[in-house]
Design an enzyme around this catalytic site. Structure first.
Site, PDB file in Angstrom:
ATOM      1  N   HIS A   1      14.011   0.427   3.946  1.00 27.31           N
ATOM      2  CA  HIS A   1      13.180   1.734   3.070  1.00 27.31           C
ATOM      3  C   HIS A   1      12.870  -0.063   2.451  1.00 27.31           C
ATOM      4  O   HIS A   1      12.657  -0.092   1.424  1.00 27.31           O
ATOM      5  CB  HIS A   1      13.081   2.658   2.763  1.00 27.31           C
TER       6      HIS A   1
ATOM      7  N   CYS B   1       5.685   9.889   4.665  1.00 24.88           N
ATOM      8  CA  CYS B   1       6.743   8.517   5.110  1.00 24.88           C
ATOM      9  C   CYS B   1       7.656   9.197   6.046  1.00 24.88           C
ATOM     10  O   CYS B   1       7.792   9.812   6.486  1.00 24.88           O
ATOM     11  CB  CYS B   1       6.908   8.411   3.467  1.00 24.88           C
TER      12      CYS B   1
END
Length: 622
Positions: free
Chosen positions: A545, A28
């Site tokens: 995030h 990620c």
């Protein structure tokens, strides 16, 4: 040149239990995400203490190695050096953009590695057999004219004599050519007509032919690899497009093999042989001018080359030397490296009080004696750095001594202790080179052992404070999301809550929209849409995030409004996300806003408000 992250990648692969323990790998915006067959095989403590790794998190069946903003480059290096393309499970089936085409040297190393790896064990086994036969004939136990010797030598030498067909087959797999076609190209290059005798091979179609200096292509490396590479390109790009479907079965291989073989005889083979001979001449000339320098350079840098996979560039040269002149010095100069590593492991084993390191040392020691030093390098010496470079110095000295004393390899053999028979001169039954190599390598073990017994320290040095080049200006960032303010320490993800990724704050969203907190550039926008990287015009590097572990949603519930590389203004809409869907799937929507280049600032001051509307002051950077 090789990626600067190749060494880190090899440490990571070794300490997650090796490539065979990896079921899949993705990444990620900040971390490598492994699915491991057995997480107990991972050396988490070593990874956490390795420079370049922020921390390690085990959660939800995933083994996550937190890297930071440059995780895409580290991911590429892990895939490349571990040949893990088939295990790359990218979220949502989205391909990660390439960081760019490989330069020619990197491409060459990748090809050589891929072509040799499938049969390296067999090649070493055959080398050991040839070495043992050489030793037995040298000491008079066996006659080189006897039947037993001839039969066993046929087995040992077959892998080297018929190297082109073997490489043709493995190269065909690499270049996506039918393997039987690659095999046949290699077989044609070592067909008896072309290996000497009374057959006329002076011309083809009346045009003079130039064979390599050895007289034939047996035991050659580069010519067949280039030939197969051309054949794959020619067949896939040209032949398949012009041959009618009704005759493709035989028409495609007929044209491909005919054209490739003719070009190999006229161009590819002579050019490749000339290049190999120039490289061999360079090392032989360097040895002639200064054996000390030759041995020291190769000996010192060999393990560093191994770390980046670049040692494969020297293997074909060594094989070329053996096939053309019957002797080689590269295999001599690097001999001390594995033994220096083995001695260092023994020293660390006895000196350390760390139970984890002590448990790794026995296997690394045994495999090191057999010439396999990856467990030693990536599990023990390289993560600590100083032991690794001490062994490089020892290996450099050993290489200089061996070359100065005139030791030469006369055949390819095994590694570690199985390499000794390679230094027996079978033509004169001279074992002097083998005896010298045994003495020098024993000295390497002792030197490596004593160096770590004296210098090794169990307490791993604290991670160095991250020093960020360049300057950043003071600025105020506004809230990108409407919602309740939370402290990072209240976040469920350790990479964020510990502050390891940088200082910041979190927001529990009440509205599924993310806006730009300042003017800047979108420097990262992961394919699943759950994380955004933004660098402001004043130098702040920010990660937003959305949610915890939401990468597993594979983009569902996220609708990006901008893309990587876009210039944005404060307040521009960057992302919309479905809070209800994300929470219904069992994921938290808590959203950290992190300043990843925190060390640039004197202080990072989050707001003390309980909630924020979009545009409210969120973080002040001093």
């Amino acid at each position: 040149m090789a990626s600067k992250y190749d060494g880190l990648a090899r440490i990571i692969i070794q300490n997650v239990g090796g490539k065979d323990n990896i079921q899949s790998i993705t990444h990620c915006v900040t971390r490598l995400r492994f699915s491991l067959k057995d997480e107990s095989k991972a050396n988490t403590d070593i990874l956490k203490e390795t420079d370049g790794i922020v921390t390690v998190i085990q959660s939800g069946g995933q083994y996550m190695v937190v890297i930071g903003n440059h995780v895409p480059q580290v991911f590429d290096a892990v895939i490349s050096v571990g040949h893990l393309e088939s295990k790359s499970a990218l979220a949502g089936g989205n391909e990660i953009e390439s960081t760019g085409k490989q330069n020619p040297f990197n491409a060459f190393i990748s090809i050589i590695t891929s072509v040799f790896t499938p049969f390296l064990g067999v090649l070493c086994a055959c080398g050991i057999l040839k070495g043992v036969l050489a030793l037995l004939t040298a000491i008079g136990v066996m006659s080189a004219a006897g039947g037993t010797y001839n039969f066993l030598y046929s087995l040992g030498d077959a892998a080297f004599y018929f190297l082109p067909p073997i490489l043709g087959m493995t190269a065909a797999k690499k270049f996506k050519l039918p393997e039987m076609e690659g095999l046949l190209i290699g077989l044609a290059m070592v067909y008896p007509y072309l290996t000497g005798g009374d057959y006329d091979i002076s011309n083809l179609f009346g045009i003079p032919v130039s064979m390599p200096p050895s007289g034939n292509y047996t035991s050659s490396v580069i010519p067949v690899i280039l030939a197969v590479a051309f054949a794959a390109w020619f067949e896939n790009k040209c032949v398949k497009k012009i041959v009618p479907d009704t005759i493709k079965l035989f028409g495609v291989p007929l044209i491909t093999l005919f054209v490739t073989f003719v070009l190999t005889i006229f161009i590819i083979g002579p050019v490749a042989s000339a290049i190999a001979n120039v490289l061999a001449l360079f090392f032989n000339t360097l040895n002639a001018l200064s054996p000390i320098l030759m041995g020291a350079v190769v000996g010192f840098f060999w393990q560093i080359l191994v770390m980046f996979g670049l040692h494969w560039s020297l293997v074909p040269i060594a094989l070329s030397n053996l096939s053309t002149s019957g002797e080689d010095i590269i295999l001599v100069a690097m001999l001390g490296t594995t033994f220096a590593q083995t001695g260092a492991v023994l020293g660390i084993w006895l000196k350390t009080k760390d139970k984890k390191i002590k448990s790794l040392a026995p296997a690394a020691f045994v495999s090191g004696l057999a010439g396999v030093t990856e467990p030693a390098i990536y599990g023990l010496t390289l993560p600590k750095k100083a032991p690794f470079f001490r062994t490089c110095v020892i290996a450099g000295v050993a290489g200089a001594v061996l070359c100065t004393m005139g030791v030469k390899a006369y055949q390819m053999a095994g590694m570690g202790v199985f390499a000794y028979p390679a230094y027996v001169n079978t033509s004169t039954n001279d074992t002097r080179g083998m005896i010298i190599s045994i003495v020098v390598t024993l000295a390497c073990v002792v030197a490596g052992f004593l160096s770590e017994l004296i210098f090794y320290k169990d307490d791993a040095p604290a991670k160095k404070e991250v020093k960020v080049e360049g300057s950043a200006q003071a600025e105020t960032l506004v809230a990108p999301i409407k919602g309740e303010i939370k402290q990072l320490s209240d976040i469920a993800d350790a990479a964020f809550s510990s502050g390891a990724m940088g200082k910041g704050i979190a927001i529990a969203p009440s509205e599924g929209k993310v806006y730009a907190p300042a003017d800047g550039t979108i420097t990262a926008f992961f394919a699943t849409g759950h994380a955004i990287g933004l660098t402001t015009d004043k130098g702040a590097e920010i990660i937003i995030h959305v949610g915890m572990d939401t990468v597993k949603l594979e983009g569902k519930g996220f609708e990006p409004k901008v893309k990587q590389g876009d210039q944005v203004k404060k307040g521009d809409l960057l992302l919309e996300f479905d809070i209800d869907y994300i929470t219904s799937e069992g994921y938290s929507v808590d959203t950290p806003v992190i300043i990843t280049n925190t060390p640039k600032y004197d202080d990072v001051i989050p707001t003390d408000a309980a909630s924020a509307a979009v545009g409210d002051t969120l973080i002040t950077l001093l």
